[in-house]
Design a protein around this motif. Structure first.
Motif, PDB file in Angstrom:
ATOM      1  N   VAL A   1     -15.767 -10.549 -10.892  1.00 30.57           N
ATOM      2  CA  VAL A   1     -15.517  -9.754 -12.174  1.00 30.57           C
ATOM      3  C   VAL A   1     -14.123  -9.277 -11.799  1.00 30.57           C
ATOM      4  O   VAL A   1     -13.873  -9.509 -13.665  1.00 30.57           O
ATOM      5  N   LYS A   2     -13.470  -9.004 -11.437  1.00 32.00           N
ATOM      6  CA  LYS A   2     -12.296  -8.346 -12.116  1.00 32.00           C
ATOM      7  C   LYS A   2     -10.858  -9.728 -12.867  1.00 32.00           C
ATOM      8  O   LYS A   2     -10.759  -9.824 -13.124  1.00 32.00           O
ATOM      9  N   ASP A   3     -12.185 -11.196 -11.642  1.00 30.54           N
ATOM     10  CA  ASP A   3     -10.925 -12.736 -12.289  1.00 30.54           C
ATOM     11  C   ASP A   3     -11.280 -12.812 -14.086  1.00 30.54           C
ATOM     12  O   ASP A   3     -10.789 -13.344 -14.433  1.00 30.54           O
ATOM     13  N   ALA A   4     -12.386 -12.698 -14.407  1.00 24.41           N
ATOM     14  CA  ALA A   4     -13.038 -12.695 -15.427  1.00 24.41           C
ATOM     15  C   ALA A   4     -12.480 -11.163 -16.201  1.00 24.41           C
ATOM     16  O   ALA A   4     -12.412 -11.911 -17.246  1.00 24.41           O
ATOM     17  N   GLU A   5     -11.848 -10.224 -16.261  1.00 27.50           N
ATOM     18  CA  GLU A   5     -11.806  -9.406 -16.915  1.00 27.50           C
ATOM     19  C   GLU A   5     -10.079  -9.988 -17.533  1.00 27.50           C
ATOM     20  O   GLU A   5      -9.482  -9.269 -18.276  1.00 27.50           O
ATOM     21  N   ASP A   6      -9.830 -10.278 -16.064  1.00 21.94           N
ATOM     22  CA  ASP A   6      -7.864 -10.708 -16.096  1.00 21.94           C
ATOM     23  C   ASP A   6      -8.114 -11.749 -17.645  1.00 21.94           C
ATOM     24  O   ASP A   6      -6.716 -12.031 -17.573  1.00 21.94           O
ATOM     25  N   PHE A   7      -9.253 -12.678 -16.902  1.00 19.05           N
ATOM     26  CA  PHE A   7      -9.174 -13.526 -17.876  1.00 19.05           C
ATOM     27  C   PHE A   7      -8.833 -13.400 -19.732  1.00 19.05           C
ATOM     28  O   PHE A   7      -8.196 -14.302 -20.398  1.00 19.05           O
ATOM     29  N   PHE A   8      -9.707 -12.534 -19.631  1.00 18.06           N
ATOM     30  CA  PHE A   8      -9.612 -11.664 -21.362  1.00 18.06           C
ATOM     31  C   PHE A   8      -8.335 -10.903 -21.196  1.00 18.06           C
ATOM     32  O   PHE A   8      -7.711 -10.941 -22.475  1.00 18.06           O
ATOM     33  N   LEU A   9      -8.044  -9.966 -19.901  1.00 16.12           N
ATOM     34  CA  LEU A   9      -6.603  -9.388 -20.472  1.00 16.12           C
ATOM     35  C   LEU A   9      -5.778  -9.460 -20.323  1.00 16.12           C
ATOM     36  O   LEU A   9      -4.181  -9.452 -20.910  1.00 16.12           O
TER      37      LEU A   9
ATOM     38  N   PRO B   1      -3.393 -12.060 -21.701  1.00 22.16           N
ATOM     39  CA  PRO B   1      -3.522 -12.829 -22.924  1.00 22.16           C
ATOM     40  C   PRO B   1      -3.252 -11.608 -24.170  1.00 22.16           C
ATOM     41  O   PRO B   1      -2.090 -11.984 -24.605  1.00 22.16           O
ATOM     42  N   PHE B   2      -4.562 -11.013 -24.127  1.00 23.19           N
ATOM     43  CA  PHE B   2      -4.426 -10.119 -24.535  1.00 23.19           C
ATOM     44  C   PHE B   2      -2.839  -9.591 -24.849  1.00 23.19           C
ATOM     45  O   PHE B   2      -2.459  -9.119 -25.776  1.00 23.19           O
ATOM     46  N   GLU B   3      -2.528  -8.632 -23.175  1.00 19.01           N
ATOM     47  CA  GLU B   3      -1.668  -8.227 -22.979  1.00 19.01           C
ATOM     48  C   GLU B   3      -0.039  -9.222 -23.492  1.00 19.01           C
ATOM     49  O   GLU B   3       0.706  -8.334 -23.422  1.00 19.01           O
ATOM     50  N   GLU B   4      -0.345 -10.485 -23.080  1.00 21.08           N
ATOM     51  CA  GLU B   4       0.971 -11.043 -23.485  1.00 21.08           C
ATOM     52  C   GLU B   4       0.920 -11.101 -25.067  1.00 21.08           C
ATOM     53  O   GLU B   4       1.916 -10.463 -25.625  1.00 21.08           O
ATOM     54  N   TRP B   5      -0.150 -11.040 -25.983  1.00 21.76           N
ATOM     55  CA  TRP B   5      -0.070 -10.961 -27.351  1.00 21.76           C
ATOM     56  C   TRP B   5       0.233  -9.603 -28.094  1.00 21.76           C
ATOM     57  O   TRP B   5       1.668  -9.269 -28.859  1.00 21.76           O
TER      58      TRP B   5
ATOM     59  N   LYS C   1       2.814  -7.895 -26.302  1.00 26.88           N
ATOM     60  CA  LYS C   1       4.205  -8.015 -25.816  1.00 26.88           C
ATOM     61  C   LYS C   1       5.306  -8.209 -27.159  1.00 26.88           C
ATOM     62  O   LYS C   1       5.498  -8.266 -27.881  1.00 26.88           O
ATOM     63  N   ASN C   2       4.303  -9.701 -27.292  1.00 25.14           N
ATOM     64  CA  ASN C   2       4.692 -10.090 -27.991  1.00 25.14           C
ATOM     65  C   ASN C   2       4.843 -10.100 -29.394  1.00 25.14           C
ATOM     66  O   ASN C   2       5.917 -10.855 -30.185  1.00 25.14           O
ATOM     67  N   VAL C   3       3.580  -9.485 -29.722  1.00 25.65           N
ATOM     68  CA  VAL C   3       3.759  -9.020 -31.699  1.00 25.65           C
ATOM     69  C   VAL C   3       4.663  -7.771 -31.773  1.00 25.65           C
ATOM     70  O   VAL C   3       5.309  -6.762 -32.763  1.00 25.65           O
ATOM     71  N   GLY C   4       4.630  -7.036 -30.253  1.00 26.02           N
ATOM     72  CA  GLY C   4       5.884  -6.119 -29.865  1.00 26.02           C
ATOM     73  C   GLY C   4       4.757  -4.354 -30.586  1.00 26.02           C
ATOM     74  O   GLY C   4       5.443  -3.163 -30.687  1.00 26.02           O
ATOM     75  N   ILE C   5       4.017  -4.822 -29.983  1.00 30.47           N
ATOM     76  CA  ILE C   5       2.770  -3.170 -30.389  1.00 30.47           C
ATOM     77  C   ILE C   5       3.336  -2.496 -28.968  1.00 30.47           C
ATOM     78  O   ILE C   5       3.370  -3.168 -27.594  1.00 30.47           O
ATOM     79  N   GLY C   6       3.449  -0.984 -29.043  1.00 35.27           N
ATOM     80  CA  GLY C   6       3.888  -0.522 -28.546  1.00 35.27           C
ATOM     81  C   GLY C   6       2.390   0.693 -27.761  1.00 35.27           C
ATOM     82  O   GLY C   6       1.877  -0.603 -27.179  1.00 35.27           O
ATOM     83  N   GLU C   7       2.782   1.996 -28.080  1.00 33.56           N
ATOM     84  CA  GLU C   7       1.438   2.585 -27.911  1.00 33.56           C
ATOM     85  C   GLU C   7       0.093   2.025 -29.086  1.00 33.56           C
ATOM     86  O   GLU C   7       0.709   2.024 -29.893  1.00 33.56           O
ATOM     87  N   MET C   8      -0.470   2.385 -28.231  1.00 39.54           N
ATOM     88  CA  MET C   8      -1.972   1.408 -29.997  1.00 39.54           C
ATOM     89  C   MET C   8      -3.092   2.181 -29.422  1.00 39.54           C
ATOM     90  O   MET C   8      -3.936   3.097 -28.431  1.00 39.54           O
ATOM     91  N   ILE C   9      -3.704   2.671 -30.608  1.00 42.28           N
ATOM     92  CA  ILE C   9      -4.962   2.702 -30.275  1.00 42.28           C
ATOM     93  C   ILE C   9      -5.604   1.749 -30.793  1.00 42.28           C
ATOM     94  O   ILE C   9      -6.119   1.125 -31.676  1.00 42.28           O
ATOM     95  N   LEU C  10      -6.525   1.643 -29.791  1.00 52.26           N
ATOM     96  CA  LEU C  10      -7.440   0.652 -29.577  1.00 52.26           C
ATOM     97  C   LEU C  10      -9.071   0.621 -29.768  1.00 52.26           C
ATOM     98  O   LEU C  10      -9.624   2.183 -29.546  1.00 52.26           O
ATOM     99  N   ILE C  11      -9.582  -0.037 -30.484  1.00 54.84           N
ATOM    100  CA  ILE C  11     -11.148  -0.493 -30.987  1.00 54.84           C
ATOM    101  C   ILE C  11     -11.598  -1.415 -30.590  1.00 54.84           C
ATOM    102  O   ILE C  11     -11.408  -2.316 -30.315  1.00 54.84           O
ATOM    103  N   GLY C  12     -12.645  -1.122 -29.584  1.00 47.74           N
ATOM    104  CA  GLY C  12     -13.727  -2.027 -29.117  1.00 47.74           C
ATOM    105  C   GLY C  12     -15.070  -2.218 -29.138  1.00 47.74           C
ATOM    106  O   GLY C  12     -16.004  -1.001 -29.367  1.00 47.74           O
TER     107      GLY C  12
END
Length: 105
Positions: free
Chosen positions: A49-57, A59-63, A65-76
């Motif tokens: 389960v942890k490996d599957a979460e990391d598979f998605f999370l 790349p999201f964290e890299e994105w 950082k690359n976009v330059g987002i600090g704090e955010m309101i996250l909608i899922g």
């Protein structure tokens, strides 16, 4: 039919611990009821389960950082709600607010 049909319940973490057996009591007498309990899963299952979460999370964290987002309101939404919740648990300092719209999990 090669496999029998069963009812399967995968409730939330809190209700899984608090209501252990409550749902299964009456229903279990009527049908073949299977209850999935992640809290009693093996170490290998929890790692999967942890490996599957990391598979998605990751790349999201890299994105983020690359976009330059600090704090955010996250909608899922749907599976994204589950992943947004997982992200929030791992990175609470990066979220101002978490909004879940019909989340899975």
């Amino acid at each position: 039919v090669p496999f029998p049909i069963s009812d399967v319940i995968r409730d939330g973490g809190a209700s899984s611990r608090q209501n252990k057996g409550t749902i299964t009591g009456a229903k279990a007498q009527q049908a073949d009821l299977k209850k999935v309990d992640i809290w009693n899963a093996s170490a290998e299952e929890k790692k999967a389960v942890k490996d599957a979460e990391d598979f998605f999370l990751k790349p999201f964290e890299e994105w983020r950082k690359n976009v330059g987002i600090g704090e955010m309101i996250l909608i899922g939404h749907s599976l994204g709600g589950y992943l947004a919740s997982s992200y929030c648990l791992q990175n609470p300092e990066k979220l101002i607010k978490l909004i879940l719209l019909s989340p899975v999990g």
